[in-house]
Design a protein around this motif. Structure first.
Motif, short mmCIF file in Angstrom:
data_model
loop_
_atom_site.label_atom_id
_atom_site.label_comp_id
_atom_site.label_asym_id
_atom_site.label_seq_id
_atom_site.Cartn_x
_atom_site.Cartn_y
_atom_site.Cartn_z
N LEU A 144 -27.37 -24.65 -41.95
CA LEU A 144 -26.56 -25.87 -41.97
C LEU A 144 -27.36 -27.11 -41.56
CD1 LEU A 144 -23.33 -24.40 -40.34
CD2 LEU A 144 -23.56 -25.22 -42.70
N GLY A 145 -28.60 -26.91 -41.16
CA GLY A 145 -29.41 -28.03 -40.70
C GLY A 145 -29.07 -28.47 -39.29
N GLU A 146 -28.35 -27.62 -38.57
CA GLU A 146 -27.99 -27.88 -37.17
C GLU A 146 -27.80 -26.52 -36.48
OE1 GLU A 146 -24.37 -30.15 -37.25
OE2 GLU A 146 -23.21 -28.54 -38.15
N PRO A 147 -27.88 -26.49 -35.14
CA PRO A 147 -27.70 -25.22 -34.44
C PRO A 147 -26.34 -24.59 -34.75
CG PRO A 147 -28.59 -26.89 -32.96
CD PRO A 147 -28.19 -27.60 -34.23
N ALA A 148 -26.32 -23.28 -34.85
CA ALA A 148 -25.08 -22.55 -35.13
C ALA A 148 -25.08 -21.24 -34.34
CB ALA A 148 -24.96 -22.27 -36.62
N HIS A 149 -23.92 -20.88 -33.85
CA HIS A 149 -23.79 -19.59 -33.15
C HIS A 149 -22.42 -18.97 -33.45
CE1 HIS A 149 -21.96 -22.37 -30.17
NE2 HIS A 149 -21.16 -21.34 -29.92
N VAL A 150 -22.39 -17.66 -33.35
CA VAL A 150 -21.17 -16.87 -33.51
C VAL A 150 -20.91 -16.18 -32.18
CG1 VAL A 150 -20.20 -14.80 -34.62
CG2 VAL A 150 -21.38 -16.52 -35.99
N VAL A 151 -19.65 -16.18 -31.76
CA VAL A 151 -19.25 -15.51 -30.52
C VAL A 151 -18.51 -14.23 -30.88
CG1 VAL A 151 -17.84 -15.72 -28.44
CG2 VAL A 151 -19.22 -17.65 -29.21
N ALA A 152 -18.80 -13.18 -30.14
CA ALA A 152 -18.19 -11.87 -30.40
C ALA A 152 -17.79 -11.19 -29.11
CB ALA A 152 -19.16 -10.98 -31.16
N SER A 153 -16.72 -10.43 -29.18
CA SER A 153 -16.30 -9.55 -28.08
C SER A 153 -16.56 -8.12 -28.57
CB SER A 153 -14.82 -9.72 -27.75
OG SER A 153 -14.56 -11.02 -27.29
N VAL A 154 -17.39 -7.39 -27.86
CA VAL A 154 -17.70 -6.01 -28.21
C VAL A 154 -16.96 -5.12 -27.22
CG1 VAL A 154 -19.50 -4.29 -28.59
CG2 VAL A 154 -19.98 -6.73 -29.00
N ILE A 155 -16.05 -4.31 -27.73
CA ILE A 155 -15.28 -3.40 -26.88
C ILE A 155 -15.89 -2.01 -27.07
CG2 ILE A 155 -12.99 -2.58 -26.25
CD1 ILE A 155 -13.44 -5.73 -26.19
N LEU A 156 -16.49 -1.52 -26.00
CA LEU A 156 -17.21 -0.24 -26.05
C LEU A 156 -16.36 0.89 -25.49
CD1 LEU A 156 -20.55 -1.65 -24.63
CD2 LEU A 156 -20.18 -0.86 -26.98
N PRO A 157 -16.30 2.01 -26.20
CA PRO A 157 -15.58 3.16 -25.67
C PRO A 157 -16.42 3.89 -24.62
CG PRO A 157 -16.60 3.75 -27.73
CD PRO A 157 -16.88 2.28 -27.51
N ASP A 158 -15.80 4.78 -23.92
CA ASP A 158 -16.53 5.67 -23.04
C ASP A 158 -17.55 6.39 -23.93
OD1 ASP A 158 -17.29 8.18 -21.78
OD2 ASP A 158 -15.66 7.83 -20.38
N PRO A 159 -18.83 6.44 -23.53
CA PRO A 159 -19.84 7.10 -24.37
C PRO A 159 -19.50 8.54 -24.74
CG PRO A 159 -20.91 5.86 -22.62
CD PRO A 159 -19.43 5.84 -22.33
N ALA A 160 -18.73 9.22 -23.92
CA ALA A 160 -18.34 10.60 -24.21
C ALA A 160 -17.46 10.68 -25.46
CB ALA A 160 -17.62 11.21 -23.02
N LEU A 161 -16.84 9.57 -25.85
CA LEU A 161 -15.95 9.56 -27.01
C LEU A 161 -16.66 9.25 -28.32
CD1 LEU A 161 -12.86 7.67 -25.52
CD2 LEU A 161 -13.13 10.14 -25.90
N LEU A 162 -17.94 8.85 -28.25
CA LEU A 162 -18.68 8.52 -29.46
C LEU A 162 -18.89 9.77 -30.30
CD1 LEU A 162 -21.43 6.15 -28.00
CD2 LEU A 162 -19.45 5.49 -29.38
N GLY A 163 -18.65 9.65 -31.58
CA GLY A 163 -18.85 10.78 -32.48
C GLY A 163 -20.32 10.96 -32.82
#
Length: 156
Positions: free
Chosen positions: A17-36
């Motif tokens: 865009l010819g100017e600074p740009a940023h995206v904001v995100a919320s990352v919701i992480l599960p308990d690692p034991a639940l990861l497949g």
């Protein structure tokens, strides 16, 4: 137990865009034991004018809870993104924010999040996430952006 990580990701180069740009995100992480074996990482975009809180706020009523927390409780890594120009992401002239620009910024932010997950640097002590199943969902205009991004970038 789920954990939330708030990110502000520089997407200046991708947005072009010819100017600074940023995206904001919320990352919701599960308990690692639940990861497949192949963890699911779901990127979610709210509708026009809405923010990532659409997915992360605790809704009233008999069902109670947030969509992000519901998925995380089932082992998904859920990422709610503020679209470029909306929410806490950088504001820009709306005329400059077509689908191509918004998709480029979102794709850059998503790739950065996937990289941080793979390298186990998103949250201290969280295990690396390799070869996840990557999904994109959206509500209203957010769904249109996800579809456009998939059609042009094959992000999901």
């Amino acid at each position: 137990m789920t954990q939330a990580v708030e990110l502000r990701i520089d997407v200046t180069d991708a947005a072009a865009l010819g100017e600074p740009a940023h995206v904001v995100a919320s990352v919701i992480l599960p308990d690692p034991a639940l990861l497949g074996e192949r963890p699911v990482v779901c990127f979610a975009r709210p509708g026009g004018g809405y923010s990532r809180g659409y997915y992360t706020c605790d809704l009233p009523g008999p069902a109670r809870g947030a969509q992000a927390a519901w998925h995380a409780a089932r082992g998904w890594i859920f990422v709610a993104l503020d679209t470029l120009g909306c929410g806490a992401s950088s504001p820009h002239d709306p005329e400059a924010l077509g689908f191509a620009t918004v998709a480029a910024a979102a794709a850059a932010a998503e790739q950065e999040i996937l990289l941080r997950l793979a390298n186990a640097v998103l949250l201290a002590g969280y295990p690396p996430v390799h070869q996840p199943v990557v999904l994109g969902i959206g509500q209203s205009a957010g769904a249109s952006m996800v579809i456009w991004q998939q059609a042009h970038r094959r992000s999901y």
